[in-house]
Scaffold this active site. Structure first.
Site, short mmCIF file in Angstrom:
data_model
loop_
_atom_site.label_atom_id
_atom_site.label_comp_id
_atom_site.label_asym_id
_atom_site.label_seq_id
_atom_site.Cartn_x
_atom_site.Cartn_y
_atom_site.Cartn_z
N HIS A 1 0.86 -1.19 0.00
CA HIS A 1 0.00 0.00 0.00
C HIS A 1 0.89 1.24 0.00
O HIS A 1 2.03 1.20 0.49
CB HIS A 1 -0.86 -0.05 1.27
CG HIS A 1 -1.88 1.03 1.38
ND1 HIS A 1 -1.58 2.28 1.85
CD2 HIS A 1 -3.21 1.04 1.11
CE1 HIS A 1 -2.67 3.02 1.86
NE2 HIS A 1 -3.68 2.29 1.40
N ASP B 1 3.02 -4.00 8.23
CA ASP B 1 1.78 -3.24 8.05
C ASP B 1 0.64 -4.25 8.24
O ASP B 1 0.42 -5.11 7.38
CB ASP B 1 1.80 -2.65 6.62
CG ASP B 1 0.43 -2.24 6.12
OD1 ASP B 1 -0.55 -2.31 6.88
OD2 ASP B 1 0.34 -1.86 4.93
N GLN C 1 -4.56 -4.93 7.01
CA GLN C 1 -5.54 -5.87 6.47
C GLN C 1 -5.64 -7.16 7.25
O GLN C 1 -6.54 -7.95 7.02
CB GLN C 1 -5.20 -6.20 5.00
CG GLN C 1 -5.29 -5.02 4.06
CD GLN C 1 -6.69 -4.46 3.94
OE1 GLN C 1 -7.69 -5.13 4.24
NE2 GLN C 1 -6.79 -3.21 3.53
N LYS D 1 -10.63 -0.76 10.45
CA LYS D 1 -10.80 -1.95 9.61
C LYS D 1 -11.10 -3.18 10.47
O LYS D 1 -11.24 -4.28 9.97
CB LYS D 1 -9.54 -2.19 8.78
CG LYS D 1 -9.28 -1.10 7.72
CD LYS D 1 -8.12 -1.50 6.84
CE LYS D 1 -7.43 -0.35 6.16
NZ LYS D 1 -8.12 0.18 5.01
N CYS E 1 -4.70 2.10 -3.93
CA CYS E 1 -3.50 2.70 -3.30
C CYS E 1 -2.24 1.84 -3.47
O CYS E 1 -1.24 2.09 -2.80
CB CYS E 1 -3.71 2.99 -1.82
SG CYS E 1 -4.83 4.35 -1.53
#
Lengths: 141, 398
Positions: free
Chosen positions: B112, B189, B192, B215, B353
């Site tokens: 991303h 990261d 997700q 999220k 993104c």
């Protein structure tokens, strides 16, 4: 204009766009125009001589509205003087943004007169007009 | 599962854009509402009862985050604005301080923007070198390609746990082992993966990990950054001001608070932190393994059905997350999702993104349907039925 006729014109321009494909010619001014909020990304190039848009072409990846609007725009503007083109661009902008406009100046571009009902597609229709305006402005400067 | 807990869920819409943001259960909304209606004071400031309660509720969430990701200490949890904020803090607060010209950072082309652009800035400012770990034929990360890429200049590997377009789940245990073996910092990261599967920062030898609350059922504008305590101690804040300093004098001298408070300048997102805490409780009660298993069930059902429809290309059939990325042949992705919107199905289109992923998958734009546990089989079948009507797309959207 009849809704079905409008749709047919838009679809025809989307599937068989007018003057799609860029050429290698230094006399043309070329700009890239992209829609940061979505995904449309087009290049427009135009040849302006003696104050007249002699030729214009485009290429890129864009949705049905953006691609067809670019195609209809090129077809409408080629052969026009810069002044005439500016009137068309201003009226088209007004039509999309739900302001007062003169439809008699817009010819086939009137097929987009209900795009305002889909606010998320306004920028798609306006993208090629931003490009040609940039080309005209850069030529003036 | 648990649909009754979500005020946004009704018969009207099918929400398949969970990778962008999730819906919030009523209990999360109420937890924030309770702060605003019962003890709405500032944190770390007062000696009166409701202010003390704010401190308790706020700091309690640090423990909840610690438990969610199996960190060692509460102090290793920094509250942030979200994943992007957390990753920027790591790059500009730690990496900018310690990396030297020529040092190498390994990322991938499916990252991303928030795990790409900060590194680009550092490359331009400090001359660090970014190298891309290759992807396999199915666009998942080629983990076996990592070790041969490592040189004495390799200082950081920074990767998404689950990528937001392909949805491939990276083997963070294996990558963490490699990082430990070669004394490389491992930045993850988790935008997700958080709230979708278990994360154990100690087991995976993760040095920094960032995620957002929104999220994973929580509110927007809040998230957390995990960092090993010693690393956070060496890291500089990016933002200075109230709440993060111990003292300052007119001769420019100052001292910062301890970790993690030195990273939390200004009045924090108190209500949102509390909302995030309630979201963590909710997820822990449900069980992350159960959530992951259910998402995979929905995904397998969707893939099996989509394979029967002509002209649909799915880019990530094998990815073990609830993300399906697809295109309809000769249909621009934005046109496809506007068509799906006619059926009240919310699916995202675009480059999501991940703007350098196009180098790998050969297309700039895709449609992405992403599931969460509150989605149902019936909803998946609605998507499938809508996609079967693909010949009507342009009649519908123009």
């Amino acid at each position: 204009m009849d809704e079905k006729l409008k749709r047919d014109i838009i679809l025809e321009h989307y599937q068989n766009p007018y003057h799609r494909g860029l050429i290698d010619d230094d006399r043309y001014v070329r700009v890239n125009s992209r829609n940061a909020s979505c995904v449309d990304n087009i290049d427009v190039m135009a040849l302006i001589e003696n104050g007249v848009i002699v030729d214009a072409r485009f290429d890129g990846e864009a949705c049905a509205i953006c691609t067809s609007a670019t195609s209809v725009m090129l077809k409408t503007l080629i052969g026009k003087t810069v002044e005439e083109a500016e009137v068309i661009i201003a009226n088209f902008n007004n039509m999309i943004n739900e302001q007062e406009y003169d439809g008699s100046k817009l010819a086939e571009l009137n097929v987009y007169d209900t795009i305002y009902r889909q606010p998320n597609r306004k920028t798609c229709a306006l993208l090629p007009f931003r490009a040609i305006k940039d080309i005209i402005d850069s030529k003036k400067n | 599962m648990n649909r009754e807990d979500f005020p946004m869920l009704n018969d009207e819409i099918v929400y398949f854009d969970n990778s962008a943001t999730s819906f919030k259960p009523q209990c999360v909304i109420e937890a924030m509402n309770e702060y605003y209606t019962k003890y709405s004071a500032n944190a770390h400031r007062g000696d009166y009862d409701i202010s003390l309660r704010v401190d308790q509720e706020y700091e309690r969430v640090r423990t909840k985050v610690k438990e969610l990701i199996s960190a060692q200490r509460d102090e290793e949890i920094v509250f942030t604005k979200g994943t992007t904020d957390g990753l920027n803090m790591v790059v500009f607060g730690y990496m900018a301080k310690f990396l030297q010209k020529g040092d190498e950072v390994l990322i991938s082309k499916s990252e991303h923007a928030s795990n790409v652009l900060p590194w680009f800035v550092l490359a331009k400012k400090k001359g660090i070198v970014i190298k891309y770990i290759p992807l396999d034929a199915d666009y998942s990360l080629n983990v076996s390609a990592i070790e041969p890429m490592i040189t004495e200049k390799t200082k950081v590997i920074s990767l998404a746990h689950v990528t937001n377009v392909i949805g491939d789940v990276r083997d963070v245990d294996a990558i963490g082992e490699i990082c430990m073996k070669h004394d490389i910092l491992f930045v993850v990261d988790a935008a997700q993966s958080i709230g979708h599967m278990k994360i154990d920062v100690q087991k995976s030898h993760i040095d920094f990990l960032a995620f957002s609350a929104h999220k994973m059922l929580g509110p927007t504008g809040v998230g957390a950054l995990y960092g090993k305590y010693s690393l956070l101690n060496d890291m500089d804040p990016v933002i200075y001001g109230g709440g993060m300093n111990a003292f300052f004098e007119s001769d420019y001298s100052y001292e910062l608070k301890e970790v993690p408070w030195k990273f939390e300048a200004g009045t924090p997102n108190i209500a949102e932190v509390i909302g995030m805490g309630r979201a963590i409780d909710y997820l822990q009660e449900m069980g992350l393994d159960k959530i992951h298993e259910y998402e995979m069930h929905l995904k397998e059902l969707a893939i099996a059905q989509l394979e029967k429809i002509p002209n649909i290309k799915v880019f990530n059939k094998k990815a073990e997350s609830g993300i399906i990325t697809f295109n309809i042949d000769k249909v621009f992705s934005q046109d496809a999702v506007i068509f799906l919107n006619r059926f009240k199905i919310c699916v995202r289109s675009g480059n999501h993104c991940a703007k350098i992923l196009k180098d790998e998958i050969g297309v700039t734009n895709t449609c992405r349907a992403s599931f969460y546990f509150y989605n149902t089989e019936e909803e998946v079948l609605k998507l499938v039925e809508a996609l079967k009507c693909q010949d009507k797309i342009y009649d519908n959207i123009i």
